[in-house]
Design an enzyme around this catalytic site. Structure first.
Site, short mmCIF file in Angstrom:
data_model
loop_
_atom_site.label_atom_id
_atom_site.label_comp_id
_atom_site.label_asym_id
_atom_site.label_seq_id
_atom_site.Cartn_x
_atom_site.Cartn_y
_atom_site.Cartn_z
N ARG A 47 0.85 -1.20 0.00
CA ARG A 47 0.00 0.00 0.00
C ARG A 47 0.88 1.25 0.00
NH1 ARG A 47 -1.45 1.92 4.54
NH2 ARG A 47 -2.03 -0.04 5.53
N TYR A 99 -17.13 16.17 -14.81
CA TYR A 99 -17.56 14.76 -14.90
C TYR A 99 -18.55 14.45 -13.76
CZ TYR A 99 -17.31 9.75 -14.10
OH TYR A 99 -17.65 8.45 -13.86
N ASP A 171 -8.13 18.15 -14.25
CA ASP A 171 -8.41 16.80 -14.75
C ASP A 171 -7.99 16.78 -16.22
OD1 ASP A 171 -9.61 14.57 -15.93
OD2 ASP A 171 -11.27 14.55 -14.50
N LYS A 196 -8.95 5.60 -19.23
CA LYS A 196 -9.30 6.07 -20.57
C LYS A 196 -8.10 5.99 -21.51
CE LYS A 196 -13.14 6.61 -18.55
NZ LYS A 196 -13.30 7.54 -17.47
#
Ligand SMILES: Cc1ncc(COP(=O)(O)O)c(C=O)c1O
Length: 391
Positions: A47, A99, A171, A196
């Site tokens: 992690r 978004y 973004d 994406k």
């Protein structure tokens, strides 16, 4: 001599130093043995850090011109983690047509922690400046915005933010580092839904963040480790593979997107086409100044929901799905997909009406895509009886 980004995409991760393997090894290990009782090695627990993830994080940092990269389990995990830099009582200014998932996080999660927000039309700098409050700590930009492709001037917004002691988050999902480098324009954090274009094959869900400032990087690293929404080693590997071909994919898809946008614009059945590559797009001059390409996503409005439905049912090549930025063309219906989290009234204010469709252009042959779109529009005309159809 500085290499082009297309070259950097392929070589940024380098070869494996131990074996010469041309691909980064996948370290499937949650934990790492420590030889020394007192002094731990660079990795202790995945992690906090994993070698495959680190190779990806270093790669995206280089590509965005930053100093630290962070890989998250999704774009939303990256965005939410960045917002966790805020404290109760802070205020954020957000692009109005952001978004839908980001809208949902800000309005239904972040607000519970006492962070206030204002959505503004970021094409209007006056509106943005007026909305700044003494407690505003972040200006959050999506440019081009989703799905109506509005353009925000990153450099001016970042200057405004700095003058008011705020951070600028951008973004960069639609443009990727190939076309837009927000850190060079003064932004503080660049965010990606790497699901994406960066991965490009509709095979993983992933998010990335990049910072330039050392102290901000340390704060985001602390949140990444504390919140723990990290990307796994296998997905980090797949994302590194995807990034290698980003240049070839996005350049080709963008060329096809421009041709499709032109075709749709000249078709009388299509009420409106949103694409920053049009010289008459209101944000075109700013977009040209701050980017190197127009991208592979466009939106267009048909006269009704019925027309949108017939168009979808008549198309042969694109998949009809949530998401964008893949080798296959993806047709989406923002009202029930990317922006389903936004109330209808808010959606319509932002131009996300029932006839609006979004197309992410893939790598199929441009002529095949154009022929498919043409025949689907023809069926819409036949079945809805729309007139004035000449193409
Ligand atoms: C512009 C943009 N930002 C963020 C996200 C969220 O990313 P993810 O779905 O990887 O969580 C998306 C997803 O569609 C997006 O289109």
């Amino acid at each position: 001599m500085t290499d082009h980004l297309e070259t950097k995409f392929i070589h940024s991760a380098g070869v494996d130093k131990k074996t010469g393997a041309v691909n980064v090894p996948i370290y499937l290990s949650s934990t790492f043995h420590q030889e020394n009782f007192d002094k731990f090695g660079p990795f202790d627990y995945s992690r906090s850090g994993n070698p495959t993830r680190l190779a990806l994080e270093e790669t995206i940092a280089k590509l965005e011109g930053g100093t630290r990269g962070f890989a998250f389990a999704s774009g939303m995990a990256a965005i939410s983690s960045a917002f966790m830099l805020l404290s109760a009582g802070d205020h954020v200014l957000v692009s109005e047509d952001v978004y839908g998932g980001t809208y949902r996080f800000i309005t239904e999660v972040l607000n519970k922690f006492g962070v206030e927000y204002t959505f503004v039309n970021m094409t209007d700098l006056g509106e943005m400046a007026e909305a700044i409050r003494p407690n505003t700590k972040v200006i959050y930009i999506e440019t081009p915005s989703n799905p109506t492709m509005n353009i925000t001037d990153i450099e001016i917004a970042a200057k405004l933010a700095k003058a008011n002691d705020c951070l600028t988050f951008v973004d960069n999902t639609f443009m990727t580092p190939l076309y837009q480098n927000p850190l060079e324009l003064g932004a503080d954090i660049v965010l990606h839904s790497a699901t994406k274009f960066l991965s490009g094959h509709s095979d993983i869900v992933a998010g990335l963040a990049v910072t330039k400032d050392e102290e901000l990087g340390n704060r985001l690293a602390f949140i990444q480790n504390s919140f723990g929404a990290v990307l796994g080693a296998q997905d980090s590997y797949l994302l590194l593979q995807g990034i290698k071909t980003l240049g070839a994919r996005l350049n080709q898809s963008s060329e096809s997107a421009q041709a499709i946008a032109n075709y749709l614009h000249n078709n009388p059945l299509v009420e409106e086409v949103y694409y920053p590559g049009f010289s008459f797009h209101p944000g075109h001059p700013i977009h040209v100044r701050q980017t190197k390409g127009f991208g592979a996503v466009l939106s267009f409005r048909l006269p009704s929901k019925e027309a949108a439905k017939i168009f979808k049912e008549s198309l042969r090549i694109p998949v009809f799905a949530v998401s964008l930025g893949a080798v296959e063309s993806i047709l989406s219906y923002p009202a029930t997909m990317s922006h389903a989290a936004m109330p209808k009234e808010e959606r319509e204010k932002r131009g996300i009406t029932d006839g609006l469709l979004r197309l992410s252009v893939g790598l199929e042959h441009m002529d095949d895509l154009l022929a498919d779109i043409k025949q689907a529009l023809h069926k819409v005309r036949q079945r809805t009886g729309e007139v004035n159809f000449i193409n």
